[in-house]
Design a protein around this motif. Structure first.
Motif, mmCIF file in Angstrom:
data_model
loop_
_atom_site.group_PDB
_atom_site.id
_atom_site.type_symbol
_atom_site.label_atom_id
_atom_site.label_comp_id
_atom_site.label_asym_id
_atom_site.label_seq_id
_atom_site.Cartn_x
_atom_site.Cartn_y
_atom_site.Cartn_z
ATOM 1 N N GLN A 175 0.829 -1.206 0.000
ATOM 2 C CA GLN A 175 0.000 0.000 0.000
ATOM 3 C C GLN A 175 0.864 1.258 0.000
ATOM 4 O O GLN A 175 0.551 2.253 -0.671
ATOM 5 C CB GLN A 175 -0.929 -0.008 1.220
ATOM 6 N N TRP A 176 1.973 1.202 0.743
ATOM 7 C CA TRP A 176 2.884 2.351 0.789
ATOM 8 C C TRP A 176 3.496 2.617 -0.589
ATOM 9 O O TRP A 176 3.611 3.764 -1.011
ATOM 10 C CB TRP A 176 3.975 2.087 1.811
ATOM 11 N N LEU A 177 3.860 1.569 -1.305
ATOM 12 C CA LEU A 177 4.415 1.732 -2.653
ATOM 13 C C LEU A 177 3.392 2.322 -3.606
ATOM 14 O O LEU A 177 3.719 3.160 -4.463
ATOM 15 C CB LEU A 177 4.916 0.383 -3.178
ATOM 16 N N ILE A 178 2.121 1.900 -3.475
ATOM 17 C CA ILE A 178 1.053 2.441 -4.319
ATOM 18 C C ILE A 178 0.859 3.931 -4.025
ATOM 19 O O ILE A 178 0.731 4.755 -4.947
ATOM 20 C CB ILE A 178 -0.256 1.661 -4.091
ATOM 21 N N ASP A 179 0.864 4.297 -2.740
ATOM 22 C CA ASP A 179 0.700 5.700 -2.358
ATOM 23 C C ASP A 179 1.866 6.551 -2.863
ATOM 24 O O ASP A 179 1.668 7.683 -3.319
ATOM 25 C CB ASP A 179 0.585 5.825 -0.835
ATOM 26 N N GLN A 180 3.087 6.004 -2.775
ATOM 27 C CA GLN A 180 4.250 6.743 -3.238
ATOM 28 C C GLN A 180 4.203 6.962 -4.749
ATOM 29 O O GLN A 180 4.534 8.046 -5.247
ATOM 30 C CB GLN A 180 5.538 5.995 -2.874
ATOM 31 N N ALA A 181 3.798 5.934 -5.507
ATOM 32 C CA ALA A 181 3.698 6.067 -6.960
ATOM 33 C C ALA A 181 2.633 7.088 -7.343
ATOM 34 O O ALA A 181 2.831 7.888 -8.275
ATOM 35 C CB ALA A 181 3.382 4.713 -7.586
ATOM 36 N N GLU A 182 1.508 7.083 -6.632
ATOM 37 C CA GLU A 182 0.445 8.045 -6.914
ATOM 38 C C GLU A 182 0.891 9.463 -6.569
ATOM 39 O O GLU A 182 0.617 10.409 -7.316
ATOM 40 C CB GLU A 182 -0.799 7.679 -6.098
ATOM 41 N N GLN A 183 1.610 9.615 -5.453
ATOM 42 C CA GLN A 183 2.110 10.926 -5.068
ATOM 43 C C GLN A 183 3.132 11.445 -6.077
ATOM 44 O O GLN A 183 3.137 12.623 -6.436
ATOM 45 C CB GLN A 183 2.743 10.836 -3.675
ATOM 46 N N GLU A 184 4.001 10.565 -6.572
ATOM 47 C CA GLU A 184 4.995 10.949 -7.575
ATOM 48 C C GLU A 184 4.327 11.373 -8.888
ATOM 49 O O GLU A 184 4.769 12.323 -9.539
ATOM 50 C CB GLU A 184 5.948 9.774 -7.827
#
Length: 450
Positions: A175-184
């Motif tokens: 979930q953290w990786l998904i959030d980071q990709a969306e934020q980027e």
């Protein structure tokens, strides 16, 4: 900053020996004032008549840069006190001297368009058509200049939820990786990594460039950090002609490397320069996407290598030149442009080496630059040809110094970044126009002497 031992940038004496009227005409005639006037003049015959001489006001803004008049207030005072100066700027006897508010409205209109950038490119294209720009290399660099106002006090950051300590579970990490990709993905283009600029158009890059004053930091000659609050000027300069081929105005905190791709795209898309072969930059531009952009537009990268905790390559020296069994570096021989291949020959220490006699060391070593564009450049890193080309990079540093010392780049008198951009565009336009005027004068003197 070290002293640059190089020939004169251009002979300003030929320009300043002229009478003021001739000097102003020589500079102002190099760009199309009518196109600028069309953007700021009244578009309709309806309403109150136009009482101001906008053409003369535009001329006076450029002449203010030439005469190094510090502020618009001083310019107005000079127009009131010096009758000849008023006529030289293009005002009629019956014209009243504009107020500061009138000049402020004019600058607001100039800020709302890109007419100054277009006029600058027209000057450069005119210099190319007349044969004054025949460079085979372009140098990129950035210089900082301070804003008029001091930095605003920093706002207190809102309280955040304390992070959970310890290793994340598998589900939490996904979930953290998904959030980071969306934020980027939602970040502005200049806050993303540099490779994100490769697929973005030049117009979009220029439109989204940050331009508000910000804190910047740079190491001085003693290795200490120097902080300033203001802006950066990013320039691409022809190393021989020393014209400003492309320029960008940005916030002071923008990394130098993030302005390289827009500059290179501007040269490739807007300037007809088939003779251009090399792009020189310092170690601050050592990023793989910049090498890729140079390769895409047909330029060879001559960029200082910035080692970032990378392991020493096995079988190669510090310049990524192959070595023999006894670790002698091969000699750079040539570059095959058709196959994009570097050719190295056996080291001279191996002439009498028994290992070479037994064919344990190969005579010729070839490597494609596309194997790693950052490590393998043409000419090869560390070679005499590479060092000779890299020395030409001082041209852009010299232009930076001239803009600050003679063209008031570091004399920003406006409180907002957008108006400071108008000042920057006026400076670069006057510089290129002065350069073209001097080249024409020199050419005329040579023809008269012949």
């Amino acid at each position: 900053m070290s002293i640059i031992r190089q020939g004169s940038l251009f002979d300003l004496q030929d320009l300043y020996d002229l009478e003021p009227t001739q000097r102003y005409d020589a500079i102002l005639s190099e760009f199309d004032t009518d196109s600028i006037l069309h953007k700021v003049n009244k578009k309709s015959w309806l309403g109150a008549p136009t009482e101001l001489n906008y053409a003369a006001m535009i001329n006076s803004l450029h002449i203010r840069i030439v005469e190094r008049i510090p502020t618009v207030k001083d310019l107005i005072k000079r127009l009131k006190d010096d009758f000849i100066f008023k006529l030289n700027c293009g005002f009629l006897i019956s014209d009243r001297v504009p107020s500061e508010a009138a000049y402020s409205r004019l600058i607001t209109k100039l800020d709302a368009s890109i007419v100054l950038e277009e006029a600058n490119e027209t000057v450069v294209n005119q210099a190319i058509s007349e044969g004054f720009i025949t460079d085979d290399a372009v140098a990129l660099d950035a210089t900082h200049f301070e804003a008029r106002d001091q930095a605003h006090p920093k706002e207190e950051k809102p309280a955040t939820v304390p992070k959970k300590r310890g290793r994340k579970s598998k589900a939490e990490r996904e979930q953290w990786l998904i959030d980071q990709a969306e934020q980027e993905a939602n970040l502005p283009i200049f806050e993303k990594k540099i490779e994100a600029q490769l697929d973005v158009s030049l117009d979009e890059l220029r439109a989204t460039l940050p331009q508000n004053p910000q804190w910047g930091v740079k190491k001085n000659s003693e290795g200490k950090n120097v902080f300033w609050y203001g802006y950066k000027a990013h320039l691409a300069v022809g190393t021989q002609s020393q014209y400003i081929l492309q320029s960008l105005f940005s916030s002071g905190n923008l990394n130098d490397g993030k302005a390289a791709i827009p500059l290179l795209k501007g040269i490739a898309e807007r300037l007809p320069l088939p003779s251009l072969n090399y792009a020189m930059m310092d170690a601050g531009y050592d990023f793989e996407p910049i090498y890729a952009q140079n390769h895409q537009i047909g330029l060879q990268s001559v960029i200082a290598y910035n080692k970032r905790n990378e392991p020493e390559p096995i079988g190669f020296d510090k310049h990524f030149v192959p070595t023999c069994v006894r670790e002698h570096s091969y000699r750079y021989d040539s570059y095959d442009a058709k196959y994009e291949t570097l050719k190295y020959t056996r080291p001279k220490e191996c002439v009498e080496c028994p290992l070479a006699q037994d064919d344990l060391c190969q005579k010729v070593y070839k490597v494609k630059i596309t194997t790693d564009l950052r490590r393998y450049t043409a000419p090869a890193r560390g070679s005499k040809a590479w060092k000779t080309l890299f020395k030409q990079r001082t041209a852009v540093e010299r232009v930076n110094a001239y803009l600050k010392e003679y063209f008031q780049l570091n004399n920003v008198r406006y409180r907002t970044g957008k108006r400071a951009r108008v000042h920057f565009n006026l400076v670069t336009l006057v510089y290129n126009a002065s350069k073209l005027a001097c080249d024409r004068i020199n050419q005329l003197l040579i023809q008269q002497a012949a």
